[in-house]
Design a protein around this motif. Structure first.
Motif, PDB file in Angstrom:
ATOM      1  N   SER A 245      37.153  33.202  46.771  1.00 18.69           N
ATOM      2  CA  SER A 245      36.439  32.652  45.617  1.00 18.69           C
ATOM      3  C   SER A 245      35.713  33.760  44.876  1.00 18.69           C
ATOM      4  N   LEU A 246      35.733  33.667  43.558  1.00 17.41           N
ATOM      5  CA  LEU A 246      34.937  34.541  42.707  1.00 17.41           C
ATOM      6  C   LEU A 246      34.360  33.645  41.618  1.00 17.41           C
ATOM      7  N   ALA A 247      33.053  33.541  41.588  1.00 13.04           N
ATOM      8  CA  ALA A 247      32.376  32.657  40.629  1.00 13.04           C
ATOM      9  C   ALA A 247      31.423  33.463  39.770  1.00 13.04           C
ATOM     10  N   THR A 248      31.429  33.159  38.486  1.00 12.14           N
ATOM     11  CA  THR A 248      30.472  33.758  37.561  1.00 12.14           C
ATOM     12  C   THR A 248      29.751  32.624  36.845  1.00 12.14           C
ATOM     13  N   ALA A 249      28.449  32.701  36.798  1.00  7.62           N
ATOM     14  CA  ALA A 249      27.663  31.680  36.107  1.00  7.62           C
ATOM     15  C   ALA A 249      28.134  31.588  34.655  1.00  7.62           C
ATOM     16  N   PRO A 250      28.279  30.390  34.125  1.00  4.21           N
ATOM     17  CA  PRO A 250      28.770  30.240  32.753  1.00  4.21           C
ATOM     18  C   PRO A 250      28.001  31.089  31.738  1.00  4.21           C
ATOM     19  N   GLU A 251      26.692  31.177  31.885  1.00  4.12           N
ATOM     20  CA  GLU A 251      25.889  31.950  30.922  1.00  4.12           C
ATOM     21  C   GLU A 251      26.039  33.459  31.084  1.00  4.12           C
ATOM     22  N   ALA A 252      26.690  33.912  32.158  1.00  3.71           N
ATOM     23  CA  ALA A 252      26.846  35.349  32.406  1.00  3.71           C
ATOM     24  C   ALA A 252      28.276  35.838  32.192  1.00  3.71           C
ATOM     25  N   ARG A 253      29.164  34.957  31.783  1.00  6.46           N
ATOM     26  CA  ARG A 253      30.567  35.352  31.611  1.00  6.46           C
ATOM     27  C   ARG A 253      30.702  36.360  30.478  1.00  6.46           C
ATOM     28  N   GLY A 254      31.588  37.332  30.681  1.00  6.86           N
ATOM     29  CA  GLY A 254      31.811  38.369  29.686  1.00  6.86           C
ATOM     30  C   GLY A 254      30.790  39.489  29.727  1.00  6.86           C
ATOM     31  N   GLN A 255      29.939  39.525  30.758  1.00  7.95           N
ATOM     32  CA  GLN A 255      28.886  40.539  30.842  1.00  7.95           C
ATOM     33  C   GLN A 255      29.083  41.519  32.004  1.00  7.95           C
ATOM     34  N   GLY A 256      30.281  41.573  32.576  1.00  8.32           N
ATOM     35  CA  GLY A 256      30.563  42.535  33.639  1.00  8.32           C
ATOM     36  C   GLY A 256      30.301  42.042  35.042  1.00  8.32           C
ATOM     37  N   VAL A 257      29.918  40.790  35.198  1.00  7.34           N
ATOM     38  CA  VAL A 257      29.616  40.249  36.525  1.00  7.34           C
ATOM     39  C   VAL A 257      30.878  40.179  37.374  1.00  7.34           C
ATOM     40  N   GLY A 258      31.950  39.605  36.824  1.00  8.54           N
ATOM     41  CA  GLY A 258      33.211  39.509  37.556  1.00  8.54           C
ATOM     42  C   GLY A 258      33.758  40.875  37.918  1.00  8.54           C
ATOM     43  N   THR A 259      33.660  41.817  37.000  1.00  4.39           N
ATOM     44  CA  THR A 259      34.124  43.181  37.261  1.00  4.39           C
ATOM     45  C   THR A 259      33.342  43.822  38.401  1.00  4.39           C
ATOM     46  N   ALA A 260      32.019  43.673  38.372  1.00  9.58           N
ATOM     47  CA  ALA A 260      31.187  44.253  39.435  1.00  9.58           C
ATOM     48  C   ALA A 260      31.505  43.622  40.789  1.00  9.58           C
ATOM     49  N   LEU A 261      31.662  42.305  40.817  1.00  9.85           N
ATOM     50  CA  LEU A 261      31.996  41.626  42.078  1.00  9.85           C
ATOM     51  C   LEU A 261      33.373  42.027  42.573  1.00  9.85           C
ATOM     52  N   LEU A 262      34.346  42.088  41.667  1.00  7.94           N
ATOM     53  CA  LEU A 262      35.701  42.445  42.077  1.00  7.94           C
ATOM     54  C   LEU A 262      35.754  43.874  42.621  1.00  7.94           C
ATOM     55  N   ALA A 263      35.030  44.783  41.997  1.00  3.93           N
ATOM     56  CA  ALA A 263      34.978  46.164  42.494  1.00  3.93           C
ATOM     57  C   ALA A 263      34.378  46.209  43.898  1.00  3.93           C
ATOM     58  N   ALA A 264      33.333  45.434  44.131  1.00  4.97           N
ATOM     59  CA  ALA A 264      32.700  45.402  45.450  1.00  4.97           C
ATOM     60  C   ALA A 264      33.628  44.785  46.489  1.00  4.97           C
ATOM     61  N   VAL A 265      34.381  43.764  46.101  1.00  5.43           N
ATOM     62  CA  VAL A 265      35.339  43.126  47.007  1.00  5.43           C
ATOM     63  C   VAL A 265      36.431  44.112  47.414  1.00  5.43           C
ATOM     64  N   VAL A 266      36.992  44.820  46.446  1.00  6.71           N
ATOM     65  CA  VAL A 266      38.038  45.805  46.733  1.00  6.71           C
ATOM     66  C   VAL A 266      37.491  46.893  47.654  1.00  6.71           C
ATOM     67  N   ASP A 267      36.303  47.374  47.372  1.00  9.89           N
ATOM     68  CA  ASP A 267      35.684  48.402  48.217  1.00  9.89           C
ATOM     69  C   ASP A 267      35.468  47.884  49.643  1.00  9.89           C
ATOM     70  N   ALA A 268      34.978  46.658  49.778  1.00  9.86           N
ATOM     71  CA  ALA A 268      34.736  46.083  51.106  1.00  9.86           C
ATOM     72  C   ALA A 268      36.044  45.919  51.879  1.00  9.86           C
ATOM     73  N   ALA A 269      37.097  45.475  51.210  1.00  8.60           N
ATOM     74  CA  ALA A 269      38.391  45.306  51.877  1.00  8.60           C
ATOM     75  C   ALA A 269      38.926  46.651  52.355  1.00  8.60           C
ATOM     76  N   ARG A 270      38.789  47.673  51.536  1.00  3.87           N
ATOM     77  CA  ARG A 270      39.236  49.014  51.949  1.00  3.87           C
ATOM     78  C   ARG A 270      38.442  49.491  53.166  1.00  3.87           C
ATOM     79  N   ARG A 271      37.134  49.304  53.134  1.00  2.00           N
ATOM     80  CA  ARG A 271      36.296  49.755  54.255  1.00  2.00           C
ATOM     81  C   ARG A 271      36.646  49.025  55.550  1.00  2.00           C
ATOM     82  N   ARG A 272      37.087  47.790  55.445  1.00  2.00           N
ATOM     83  CA  ARG A 272      37.478  47.037  56.642  1.00  2.00           C
ATOM     84  C   ARG A 272      38.889  47.390  57.098  1.00  2.00           C
ATOM     85  N   GLY A 273      39.552  48.310  56.390  1.00  2.00           N
ATOM     86  CA  GLY A 273      40.879  48.752  56.787  1.00  2.00           C
ATOM     87  C   GLY A 273      42.018  47.901  56.269  1.00  2.00           C
TER      88      GLY A 273
END
Length: 168
Positions: free
Chosen positions: A92-120
């Motif tokens: 799941s990836l959720a962004t508050a309706p009032e925050a859409r288009g402000q880089g929230v999804g991008t920041a979360l997705l980058a953190a998810v990719v980084d976490a998956a890499r760190r877990r191997g």
């Protein structure tokens, strides 16, 4: 309990900071805000309070939150790991309706990719509604490739695209 993810790479940190977004691992005190965000972000197929509570305590799940301050959650992501598998799943990836288009999804997705890499993990998979053009653009912009389609995947009968990214 999984350890906190290390900071985002500098380029991603800079982009998130420019948008005023901070991503961190969720804690139990976020539970009310996570449930409220879920209700505001999705019409169906929502995670329940009990599911969030279970994921917060799980070694096979990682819940991340994005905020502009410590009190207002702008987004969340739930990432699953299966023991013995090199494939992580963005559930799941959720962004508050009032925050859409402000880089929230991008920041979360980058953190998810980084976490998956760190877990191997060697790959990251996800499903997205075929009618969710904004999410599809986000995933494709960040290197995810469409790998399949699931008919009637969601509770309302909507189809899903399957996306995957190889992590190297």
């Amino acid at each position: 309990m999984p350890t906190l993810p290390p900071p985002l790479p500098q380029q991603r940190r800079d982009a998130a900071a420019a948008a005023g977004v901070r991503v961190r691992r969720s804690v139990v005190t976020d539970l009310d805000a996570l449930v409220a965000l879920e209700l505001r972000s999705f019409d169906g197929d929502r995670l329940s309070r009990a599911q969030y509570r279970r994921h917060l305590d799980s070694d096979s799940a990682l819940v991340l939150v994005a905020s502009a301050n410590h009190h207002l959650l702008l987004g969340s992501a739930v990432l699953f790991f299966r023991k013995g598998s090199g494939i992580a799943r963005l559930y799941s990836l959720a962004t508050a309706p009032e925050a859409r288009g402000q880089g929230v999804g991008t920041a979360l997705l980058a953190a998810v990719v980084d976490a998956a890499r760190r877990r191997g993990s060697r790959a990251l998979k996800l499903e997205v509604r075929t009618d969710n053009a904004a999410a599809i653009r986000l995933y494709e912009r960040h290197g995810f490739r469409r790998s399949g389609r699931y008919a009637h995947y969601y509770e309302d009968g909507a189809d899903a695209w399957r996306y995957e990214q190889t992590l190297g």
